[in-house]
Scaffold this motif. Structure first.
Motif, short mmCIF file in Angstrom:
data_model
loop_
_atom_site.label_atom_id
_atom_site.label_comp_id
_atom_site.label_asym_id
_atom_site.label_seq_id
_atom_site.Cartn_x
_atom_site.Cartn_y
_atom_site.Cartn_z
N ILE A 5 -18.52 61.22 -79.34
CA ILE A 5 -17.23 60.67 -78.92
C ILE A 5 -16.92 59.44 -79.75
N LEU A 6 -15.69 59.34 -80.21
CA LEU A 6 -15.22 58.16 -80.92
C LEU A 6 -14.27 57.39 -80.01
N VAL A 7 -14.56 56.11 -79.82
CA VAL A 7 -13.71 55.25 -79.00
C VAL A 7 -12.96 54.28 -79.91
N ASP A 8 -11.64 54.29 -79.83
CA ASP A 8 -10.82 53.35 -80.59
C ASP A 8 -10.41 52.22 -79.65
N VAL A 9 -11.04 51.07 -79.81
CA VAL A 9 -10.80 49.94 -78.91
C VAL A 9 -9.34 49.49 -78.95
N THR A 10 -8.68 49.65 -80.08
CA THR A 10 -7.29 49.18 -80.20
C THR A 10 -6.32 49.99 -79.34
N LYS A 11 -6.75 51.19 -78.90
CA LYS A 11 -5.87 52.05 -78.10
C LYS A 11 -6.11 51.92 -76.60
N CYS A 12 -7.16 51.22 -76.22
CA CYS A 12 -7.49 51.09 -74.79
C CYS A 12 -6.73 49.91 -74.19
N ALA A 157 -7.56 57.18 -76.34
CA ALA A 157 -8.43 56.16 -76.95
C ALA A 157 -9.79 56.73 -77.29
N MET A 158 -10.09 57.92 -76.77
CA MET A 158 -11.38 58.56 -77.03
C MET A 158 -11.16 59.96 -77.60
N THR A 193 -25.97 56.86 -82.58
CA THR A 193 -25.72 57.25 -81.19
C THR A 193 -24.60 58.28 -81.11
N ALA A 194 -24.51 58.94 -79.97
CA ALA A 194 -23.47 59.95 -79.77
C ALA A 194 -22.11 59.33 -79.46
N TRP A 195 -22.12 58.09 -79.00
CA TRP A 195 -20.88 57.36 -78.77
C TRP A 195 -20.69 56.36 -79.90
N MET A 196 -19.54 56.43 -80.57
CA MET A 196 -19.24 55.53 -81.68
C MET A 196 -17.91 54.83 -81.43
N TYR A 197 -17.78 53.63 -82.00
CA TYR A 197 -16.61 52.78 -81.75
C TYR A 197 -16.02 52.25 -83.04
N ILE A 198 -14.70 52.13 -83.07
CA ILE A 198 -14.00 51.40 -84.12
C ILE A 198 -13.12 50.36 -83.43
N SER A 199 -12.90 49.23 -84.12
CA SER A 199 -12.20 48.11 -83.47
C SER A 199 -11.57 47.20 -84.51
N ASP A 200 -10.58 46.43 -84.07
CA ASP A 200 -9.99 45.41 -84.93
C ASP A 200 -10.65 44.05 -84.70
N GLN A 201 -11.67 44.04 -83.84
CA GLN A 201 -12.40 42.82 -83.52
C GLN A 201 -13.89 43.02 -83.78
N PRO A 202 -14.61 41.97 -84.20
CA PRO A 202 -16.06 42.08 -84.33
C PRO A 202 -16.65 42.50 -82.98
N PHE A 203 -17.62 43.38 -83.02
CA PHE A 203 -18.12 43.97 -81.78
C PHE A 203 -18.85 42.97 -80.89
N ASP A 204 -19.41 41.92 -81.47
CA ASP A 204 -20.08 40.93 -80.62
C ASP A 204 -19.10 40.18 -79.74
N LYS A 205 -17.81 40.15 -80.15
CA LYS A 205 -16.78 39.51 -79.33
C LYS A 205 -16.34 40.39 -78.17
N LEU A 206 -16.76 41.64 -78.21
CA LEU A 206 -16.38 42.60 -77.17
C LEU A 206 -17.55 42.93 -76.25
N GLY A 207 -18.61 42.14 -76.36
CA GLY A 207 -19.74 42.33 -75.47
C GLY A 207 -20.77 43.33 -75.93
N PHE A 208 -20.64 43.84 -77.15
CA PHE A 208 -21.63 44.78 -77.67
C PHE A 208 -22.80 44.00 -78.27
N LYS A 209 -23.99 44.52 -78.11
CA LYS A 209 -25.17 43.84 -78.64
C LYS A 209 -25.20 43.95 -80.16
N ALA A 210 -25.22 42.79 -80.81
CA ALA A 210 -25.18 42.76 -82.27
C ALA A 210 -26.56 42.71 -82.90
N THR A 211 -27.59 42.57 -82.08
CA THR A 211 -28.95 42.41 -82.61
C THR A 211 -29.75 43.70 -82.62
#
Length: 265
Positions: A5-12, A157-158, A193-211
């Motif tokens: 699944i591809l999640v487009d954060v800009t569409k949610c 969005a998905m 992973t089976a779930w992938m994301y694209i975004s106009d924001q850095p993912f660490d600003k969206l609560g995703f683990k960057a480490t």
């Protein structure tokens, strides 16, 4: 063919339809007062397999805007949770989902420690608790149907499809629109992973683990599991037997009580 699944954060826009569909399909209760599924305090929990977190960020012009990030188990290609499970209660399927089998679980909770994303939760308030996490609607995927959350999104969005095509779509979207950051979250994290994301924001600003490391994690977990004394494995088997006997005893007792209530005085 493995699905993704591809999640487009800009569409949610945070409607929460996906969280409702998840609860309805999986029979999870609501408790938005303590465990909200949408908003700044939204958190995955034993009853929340899908949440939409709300984040205040700045757009390209510097204007403050809101972004919403749909979250659930990412269903790793090489899941650390499954490799750390001593009894095979978590298994990766060919279609993509990492599925939990509660009847095999002994409650060791190694999966919770092994997961780099902190996904698996535990039903602490139950007499016979289980590990709890998104199953990626494995029954629907077996019929080539999208997960319930994906099927109800009103703004598309998905996107659900074969994993190779989903990755191609993500790359094409980033290449065609300068808004997106040059990062597909889930392409390499934990080996993919089976779930992938694209975004106009850095993912660490969206609560995703960057480490999270890009290297698959099972090789690390196996180094630890191999050092666990054999006695502990035997003990896990004993706990499984005790759990199954107790569960059967309670089922019989409940059946007798029901018959007693429905019988003649």
């Amino acid at each position: 063919m493995s699905k993704a699944i591809l999640v487009d954060v800009t569409k949610c826009y945070g409607c929460g339809a996906c969280t409702v569909a998840c609860k309805l399909w999986n029979g999870k209760k609501y408790d938005d007062a303590k465990k909200p599924t949408v908003g700044e305090n939204a958190q995955l929990a034993d009853i929340n397999w899908t949440v939409v977190s709300k984040h205040r960020v700045a757009d390209a012009s510097g204007k403050t805007v809101w972004r919403f990030a749909k979250k659930q188990c990412l269903h790793c290609k090489e899941p650390a949770c499954a490799s750390s499970c001593l009894v095979g209660a978590l298994r990766k399927t060919e279609g993509g989902p990492v599925v939990y089998y509660p009847d095999l679980c002994v409650g060791c909770r190694y999966c919770m420690i092994a997961c780099p994303f902190g996904i698996p939760k535990y039903e602490w308030d139950k007499s016979f608790p289980e590990v709890s996490k998104c199953q990626m609607c494995s029954g629907r995927l077996a019929k080539n149907e999208a997960p319930a959350c994906v099927s109800v999104c009103p703004n598309s969005a998905m996107k659900f499809g074969d994993s190779e095509q989903i990755l191609k779509d993500a790359r094409a979207a980033i290449a065609s629109d300068k808004r997106y950051v040059k990062h597909i979250y889930g392409e390499k994290e934990a080996g993919g992973t089976a779930w992938m994301y694209i975004s106009d924001q850095p993912f660490d600003k969206l609560g995703f683990k960057a480490t999270v490391k890009n290297r698959p994690l099972p090789e690390y977990t196996w180094k630890i599991i191999n050092k666990i004394p054999a006695a502990l494995v035997v003990w896990s088997g004993i706990l499984t037997g005790v759990y199954m006997i107790t569960k059967r005893r309670d089922a019989v007792k409940s059946s007798k009580n029901s018959e007693g209530k429905g019988g003649k005085p």
